[in-house]
Every structure is written in C-alpha cells, then in structure tokens.
Design a protein around this motif. Sequence first.
Motif, PDB file in Angstrom:
ATOM      1  N   ASP A 174       9.546   4.125   9.461  1.00  0.00           N
ATOM      2  CA  ASP A 174      11.000   3.957   9.527  1.00  0.00           C
ATOM      3  C   ASP A 174      11.702   4.179   8.193  1.00  0.00           C
ATOM      4  O   ASP A 174      12.831   3.730   7.988  1.00  0.00           O
ATOM      5  CB  ASP A 174      11.345   2.565  10.067  1.00  0.00           C
ATOM      6  CG  ASP A 174      10.893   1.443   9.142  1.00  0.00           C
ATOM      7  OD1 ASP A 174      10.132   1.719   8.189  1.00  0.00           O
ATOM      8  OD2 ASP A 174      11.303   0.289   9.382  1.00  0.00           O
ATOM      9  N   SER A 175      11.060   4.885   7.271  1.00  0.00           N
ATOM     10  CA  SER A 175      11.672   5.215   5.983  1.00  0.00           C
ATOM     11  C   SER A 175      11.390   6.668   5.641  1.00  0.00           C
ATOM     12  O   SER A 175      10.315   7.204   5.952  1.00  0.00           O
ATOM     13  CB  SER A 175      11.110   4.313   4.880  1.00  0.00           C
ATOM     14  OG  SER A 175      11.541   4.771   3.604  1.00  0.00           O
ATOM     15  N   TRP A 176      12.348   7.300   4.967  1.00  0.00           N
ATOM     16  CA  TRP A 176      12.136   8.669   4.496  1.00  0.00           C
ATOM     17  C   TRP A 176      10.979   8.743   3.498  1.00  0.00           C
ATOM     18  O   TRP A 176      10.470   9.829   3.212  1.00  0.00           O
ATOM     19  CB  TRP A 176      13.409   9.196   3.824  1.00  0.00           C
ATOM     20  CG  TRP A 176      14.540   9.481   4.760  1.00  0.00           C
ATOM     21  CD1 TRP A 176      15.773   8.894   4.751  1.00  0.00           C
ATOM     22  CD2 TRP A 176      14.570  10.436   5.835  1.00  0.00           C
ATOM     23  NE1 TRP A 176      16.557   9.423   5.747  1.00  0.00           N
ATOM     24  CE2 TRP A 176      15.849  10.366   6.421  1.00  0.00           C
ATOM     25  CE3 TRP A 176      13.634  11.342   6.345  1.00  0.00           C
ATOM     26  CZ2 TRP A 176      16.211  11.166   7.503  1.00  0.00           C
ATOM     27  CZ3 TRP A 176      13.996  12.133   7.422  1.00  0.00           C
ATOM     28  CH2 TRP A 176      15.271  12.056   7.995  1.00  0.00           C
ATOM     29  N   LYS A 177      10.557   7.608   2.990  1.00  0.00           N
ATOM     30  CA  LYS A 177       9.476   7.571   2.003  1.00  0.00           C
ATOM     31  C   LYS A 177       8.230   8.301   2.492  1.00  0.00           C
ATOM     32  O   LYS A 177       7.568   9.012   1.736  1.00  0.00           O
ATOM     33  CB  LYS A 177       9.133   6.119   1.657  1.00  0.00           C
ATOM     34  CG  LYS A 177       8.023   5.967   0.603  1.00  0.00           C
ATOM     35  CD  LYS A 177       7.771   4.494   0.294  1.00  0.00           C
ATOM     36  CE  LYS A 177       6.648   4.343  -0.723  1.00  0.00           C
ATOM     37  NZ  LYS A 177       7.035   4.860  -2.059  1.00  0.00           N
ATOM     38  N   VAL A 178       7.886   8.166   3.765  1.00  0.00           N
ATOM     39  CA  VAL A 178       6.637   8.754   4.263  1.00  0.00           C
ATOM     40  C   VAL A 178       6.643  10.277   4.166  1.00  0.00           C
ATOM     41  O   VAL A 178       5.586  10.899   4.058  1.00  0.00           O
ATOM     42  CB  VAL A 178       6.337   8.321   5.713  1.00  0.00           C
ATOM     43  CG1 VAL A 178       6.097   6.825   5.800  1.00  0.00           C
ATOM     44  CG2 VAL A 178       7.434   8.764   6.667  1.00  0.00           C
ATOM     45  N   ASP A 181       8.128  10.781  -0.442  1.00  0.00           N
ATOM     46  CA  ASP A 181       7.716  10.077  -1.662  1.00  0.00           C
ATOM     47  C   ASP A 181       6.399   9.329  -1.473  1.00  0.00           C
ATOM     48  O   ASP A 181       6.245   8.203  -1.931  1.00  0.00           O
ATOM     49  CB  ASP A 181       8.833   9.090  -2.060  1.00  0.00           C
ATOM     50  CG  ASP A 181       8.697   8.540  -3.463  1.00  0.00           C
ATOM     51  OD1 ASP A 181       8.026   9.184  -4.287  1.00  0.00           O
ATOM     52  OD2 ASP A 181       9.273   7.470  -3.734  1.00  0.00           O
ATOM     53  N   SER A 182       5.446   9.979  -0.785  1.00  0.00           N
ATOM     54  CA  SER A 182       4.192   9.294  -0.490  1.00  0.00           C
ATOM     55  C   SER A 182       3.105  10.307  -0.148  1.00  0.00           C
ATOM     56  O   SER A 182       3.397  11.366   0.428  1.00  0.00           O
ATOM     57  CB  SER A 182       4.377   8.332   0.694  1.00  0.00           C
ATOM     58  OG  SER A 182       3.145   7.827   1.143  1.00  0.00           O
ATOM     59  N   ASP A 183       1.858   9.964  -0.500  1.00  0.00           N
ATOM     60  CA  ASP A 183       0.732  10.813  -0.106  1.00  0.00           C
ATOM     61  C   ASP A 183      -0.040  10.221   1.071  1.00  0.00           C
ATOM     62  O   ASP A 183      -1.139  10.666   1.397  1.00  0.00           O
ATOM     63  CB  ASP A 183      -0.214  11.034  -1.288  1.00  0.00           C
ATOM     64  CG  ASP A 183      -0.887   9.748  -1.762  1.00  0.00           C
ATOM     65  OD1 ASP A 183      -0.558   8.660  -1.231  1.00  0.00           O
ATOM     66  OD2 ASP A 183      -1.737   9.826  -2.665  1.00  0.00           O
ATOM     67  N   GLU A 184       0.564   9.224   1.741  1.00  0.00           N
ATOM     68  CA  GLU A 184      -0.131   8.525   2.819  1.00  0.00           C
ATOM     69  C   GLU A 184      -0.560   9.462   3.933  1.00  0.00           C
ATOM     70  O   GLU A 184      -1.632   9.295   4.523  1.00  0.00           O
ATOM     71  CB  GLU A 184       0.758   7.412   3.373  1.00  0.00           C
ATOM     72  CG  GLU A 184       0.078   6.566   4.443  1.00  0.00           C
ATOM     73  CD  GLU A 184       0.946   5.401   4.919  1.00  0.00           C
ATOM     74  OE1 GLU A 184       0.441   4.600   5.716  1.00  0.00           O
ATOM     75  OE2 GLU A 184       2.122   5.308   4.487  1.00  0.00           O
ATOM     76  N   TYR A 185       0.272  10.442   4.240  1.00  0.00           N
ATOM     77  CA  TYR A 185      -0.047  11.375   5.323  1.00  0.00           C
ATOM     78  C   TYR A 185      -0.152  12.802   4.786  1.00  0.00           C
ATOM     79  O   TYR A 185       0.289  13.753   5.427  1.00  0.00           O
ATOM     80  CB  TYR A 185       1.009  11.277   6.419  1.00  0.00           C
ATOM     81  CG  TYR A 185       1.077   9.915   7.066  1.00  0.00           C
ATOM     82  CD1 TYR A 185       0.104   9.517   7.971  1.00  0.00           C
ATOM     83  CD2 TYR A 185       2.091   9.013   6.736  1.00  0.00           C
ATOM     84  CE1 TYR A 185       0.145   8.257   8.550  1.00  0.00           C
ATOM     85  CE2 TYR A 185       2.137   7.748   7.316  1.00  0.00           C
ATOM     86  CZ  TYR A 185       1.161   7.382   8.218  1.00  0.00           C
ATOM     87  OH  TYR A 185       1.196   6.126   8.788  1.00  0.00           O
ATOM     88  N   LYS A 186      -0.750  12.935   3.636  1.00  0.00           N
ATOM     89  CA  LYS A 186      -0.827  14.237   2.976  1.00  0.00           C
ATOM     90  C   LYS A 186      -1.498  15.273   3.885  1.00  0.00           C
ATOM     91  O   LYS A 186      -2.500  15.005   4.551  1.00  0.00           O
ATOM     92  CB  LYS A 186      -1.581  14.133   1.658  1.00  0.00           C
ATOM     93  CG  LYS A 186      -3.000  13.631   1.737  1.00  0.00           C
ATOM     94  CD  LYS A 186      -3.575  13.476   0.327  1.00  0.00           C
ATOM     95  CE  LYS A 186      -4.976  12.905   0.358  1.00  0.00           C
ATOM     96  NZ  LYS A 186      -5.516  12.694  -1.004  1.00  0.00           N
ATOM     97  N   GLY A 187      -0.877  16.450   3.908  1.00  0.00           N
ATOM     98  CA  GLY A 187      -1.377  17.534   4.734  1.00  0.00           C
ATOM     99  C   GLY A 187      -1.079  17.399   6.208  1.00  0.00           C
ATOM    100  O   GLY A 187      -1.449  18.272   7.000  1.00  0.00           O
TER     101      GLY A 187
END
Length: 373
Positions: A174-178, A181-187
Amino acid sequence: MTDTGINRSMRLGRRSLLQSLGVAAIGISFGGLAACGKTSSGSNGKIAATGEEPKLNFYNWDTYIGETTLADFKGASGTDVNMTMFASNDELFAKLRAGNPGYDVIVPSNDFVERMAAADMIVALDHAQIPNLKNIDPSFIDVPYDPGRKYSMPYTWLTLGIGYRKSKVKVKPDSWKVLFDSDEYKGRIAVLSEAGDMFRLYGKYLGKSVNALTPDDIKTIAAMMEKQKPFIKAFHEDNGQDLLLKGEVDLVLEYNGDIAQIMAEDDDIDFVLPKEGSQLNSDTLCIPKGAPHPKNAHAFINYLLDAEVDKKITETILYPTPNAAAKALMPDDYKNNPVIFPSKEQLAKCEYAKYRPDIQPLYEEAFTRVRAS
C-alpha cells in the motif's frame, strides 16, 4: 469483483481483444497511417451523411474501445474506421508534433489536452454537432484543463496504482515504496514508460503535490530512479496488466481499469491505491488540427457519447465512465467496485496533473537519461 451483471466474455485483456475484434474487419493497424492511406473497402466514392467520404482515422490507446463499437458505427453511419494505436501520451504528442499525418480523432489525457491546445495541435469542437454531451456528468464539463470543453470530450477517467499478485507479496503493497524505493521485489516489478507520470508519482511518494515539483525535485527523483532501475523488470508500454497476468512480474504500476480487467480473469490479482495518494487522469476525445474528415470526427465523437454505446465500451474496458447516462445502465458490480471507483477518502489524496511547459521538458530529458543509464 463478482461476475454477476457483466458478461465475462467481454472482459478481455487488450491484446486478447484484438483477436476477437478481427483486425481486417475494422481496419485496426499497428503501423501508423500507412495502413490507412487507401480508402477503406466499401467506400468506392460514396458519401457519408456528413457529406464527407465515409472514412475516419482514429488514433487510440491499445485497445480502448468496445468489442463491436467500430463495426456498429459503420453499420449506423456507413463510415469505415481505421484505428491505429499508441502506447503513451508522449508517443501521441511526438507523432503529431510535426503535423497531422491524417488522424481525425485522437485520445489524449487531460494534461496533454492543455499541451496540445497551447501548441495549436487540436481544434475547437462544435458542440452543436455533439448533442450527446448532455449525457456527461456535469462535474466533467467545466474542467480546469479545458474549461467548457472547448477542445475535448470526456471519454474515461482513471487513476494510477499498484496491481499485484496476492500470493507473491508478504503484505498488501500500500505504498509507492515497493516500486520506487526498495529491492524487496527486485526483478519482479514493472513501471510506466511515460516521463511525466513517473516523476509526478515519485513526487507523491515524497509528499509533494504532482503539480509542485521543482527542478531540484527532478534531480532528486532522477537519482532515486537510477538507484531503483536495477530492480525493475520493465518500463512497460501500456501492457502492464499483461505482464502481471502472465506472471512475468508480481507488481506493476498500472491504471485501475486495466487491473480491473484482469481481476475478472485471475482471482490472485488485486489493486491498491497507495497511501501517499496518486494521480488522476482523464482520457478525452479530440480532433487534431488538419483532420481530413472533421464532420465524420464530430459524428464519431457524438456516437461514442451515446448512453448505450458507452455502456458497451465500458463493459469491455472497465474504466470509470464520466457518462452519467451510461453509468446508470451498468450493473451494481461495476458501479460499486472499489477498484473502478475508489472511495472519497482515497480520491481526496489524488490530483489531476496540470501541463507545466517549464517542467515537462525536464521530465523528458531526465527520464531519457535514466532509461539510458
């Protein structure tokens, strides 16, 4: 979304829709107006009710129309419609910047209506030739980007958010961060390929108005984009919903209507408006300067604003319609769908983008550098 009220067979992804329409039957082309240069079969020198040759060239998003709309218009008017498609407002603007290559009706978004009007690229509409304007919700008539609808007629309105595969995320994104500004779901993420939208949405993430970014903000955001770029699978060309549906990505920056389409096909897909807020868009019907068939163009725009016609379009594309008469004909599972119609609280955090001639070139230059980095 439930399947009651709306025929599931009409809920097709954009590229699936092309197959069902039948390219040859209605003159759809991917190759620009070279494919539309000859008079369509069946014209044979005939004259439409407007007094013009029975032909119209339509430049539209891919495929932002009902399954039978173009064929139905031909049946009602005798006019052949050749529809070519673009993937972004930037592409549309670039195509017409040097002069109209032969289009009669185009579908720019709100800020590009301002931009194209300022550049003398679209013509004032004759409202006397568009009586179905009466069907439009009054709130969409006197709009800041086109007061009194001098240059444009409302086609849809929409918002940008995150489409995602529920089984692939740990918590609701629920944030634009994903995305930004994040590598949590890289690729496993895809974002838009349109410069202005991307910079404005980053601005939202940073707590700014989409219409208040400064040159310094653009530098800051461009640096964030370059840092995030290695984690992005694709800058998509109006096909983010396809990437998500096929499993090529797990999260995508997309329009609510596009995600609503594929939610009907896959229960594992959902959509969220980020908590920081988002950008609203309105796609419109305009006549570019130099249109070869301006009377046919007015007749076609008026036809698209008919309540029953717009209902059929809306059943297919599942975007919010500004056509009050058409919306009244739609079933409750459309009118009450929170993906298609976000809550007042959510919409309060969203803004329409304004055309800013001082900033737009900076968006484009910076985004080109990011994409090339």
